[in-house]
Scaffold this active site. Structure first.
Site, PDB file in Angstrom:
ATOM      1  N   HIS A 100      -4.704  -4.467 -44.206  1.00  0.00           N
ATOM      2  CA  HIS A 100      -4.585  -5.127 -42.907  1.00  0.00           C
ATOM      3  C   HIS A 100      -3.838  -6.434 -43.118  1.00  0.00           C
ATOM      4  CE1 HIS A 100      -5.084  -6.682 -39.030  1.00  0.00           C
ATOM      5  NE2 HIS A 100      -6.112  -7.477 -39.275  1.00  0.00           N
ATOM      6  N   HIS A 102      -1.729  -9.864 -41.636  1.00  0.00           N
ATOM      7  CA  HIS A 102      -1.489 -10.822 -40.556  1.00  0.00           C
ATOM      8  C   HIS A 102      -0.100 -11.452 -40.700  1.00  0.00           C
ATOM      9  CE1 HIS A 102      -5.877 -11.828 -39.118  1.00  0.00           C
ATOM     10  NE2 HIS A 102      -5.588 -10.552 -39.021  1.00  0.00           N
ATOM     11  N   GLU A 125      18.029   2.358 -45.709  1.00  0.00           N
ATOM     12  CA  GLU A 125      17.694   3.114 -46.917  1.00  0.00           C
ATOM     13  C   GLU A 125      16.202   3.032 -47.238  1.00  0.00           C
ATOM     14  OE1 GLU A 125      19.520   5.100 -48.500  1.00  0.00           O
ATOM     15  OE2 GLU A 125      18.502   5.396 -50.415  1.00  0.00           O
ATOM     16  N   HIS A 177      -0.856 -10.025 -33.512  1.00  0.00           N
ATOM     17  CA  HIS A 177      -1.943 -10.009 -34.504  1.00  0.00           C
ATOM     18  C   HIS A 177      -1.449  -9.605 -35.900  1.00  0.00           C
ATOM     19  CE1 HIS A 177      -6.356  -8.495 -35.304  1.00  0.00           C
ATOM     20  NE2 HIS A 177      -5.764  -8.875 -36.406  1.00  0.00           N
TER      21      HIS A 177
HETATM   22 ZN    ZN Z   1      -6.819  -9.097 -38.252  1.00  0.00          ZN
END
Ligand code: ZN
Length: 215
Positions: A100, A102, A125, A177
């Protein structure tokens, strides 16, 4: 704990340090998970400096029902808010590792959906770095709206994972986000994370050019 899980914990710690240096998990945001013994997922804690997470600070969750099955010794730690989405990617896409991010590049790439529900990556590419994608393909990535709490994103991620247009995607952008990026193991998730961040930067850098062409 098996040697394999021990090695995975070491790798996750190393990658969190690298991702912090790249600005993907700054300010305690972002996270990662990887395979634990017995089919579980190792999950970093929430609200901590990701570049300082230690090998013994991971939670183990069961991706079948999001349940925490093993907690680290430190009672002050809580499992990452990414838990629901990581488990969903494991169930729906066979992901064994999810990053995850940011990163600012992910946020700026998400802006290019301009109210729509996806962005299109093409003519690079580096697309070959995504499993099953060629450099002549147009690769669609879903973009979902942000929610006040990370856990509330789960149903929106579930709906784009069920959308056939995005069956080849290994990432979901969350507007304003960041992004969730996965792979069948930690190394594929790492490769996909590196390639997608490159593609996000390229998309944003080329925006001006595409505006000129279509103006
Ligand atoms: Zn987050």
């Amino acid at each position: 704990m098996s040697d394999t899980e021990r090695a995975t914990r070491d790798l996750l710690v190393e990658l969190l340090g690298q991702f912090y240096a790249k600005g993907w998990v700054s300010g305690t945001g972002g996270g990662i998970c990887g395979p634990a013994d017995g089919g579980g997922l190792l999950l970093a804690p929430t609200g901590v400096h990701k570049e300082r997470v230690r090998q013994d600070e991971f939670f183990t969750v069961d991706p079948r029902d999001d349940r925490v099955i093993k907690t680290p010794g430190n009672p002050d730690l809580r499992p990452s808010e990414c838990k629901g989405i990581f488990c969903l990617a494991a169930r729906d896409r066979g992901a064994r590792s999810v990053v995850h991010s940011h990163a600012l590049s992910a946020v700026l790439a998400g802006d290019l959906a301009a109210g729509g529900d996806h962005v299109a990556l093409r003519d690079l590419e580096m697309l070959k770095g995504i499993r099953g994608v060629g450099n002549r393909d147009v690769h669609l990535l879903p973009v979902i709206r942000n929610t006040p709490r990370e856990a509330e994103l789960v149903e929106h991620v579930a709906s784009v994972l069920a959308d056939d247009r995005f069956s080849g995607a290994f990432a979901v952008l969350v507007a304003d986000h960041g992004a969730y990026i996965w792979g069948e193991d930690v190394w594929e998730a790492k490769r996909h994370a590196a390639v997608y961040h490159y593609l996000f930067e390229a998309l944003v850098a080329r925006r001006d050019r595409s505006t000129e062409v279509t103006a």
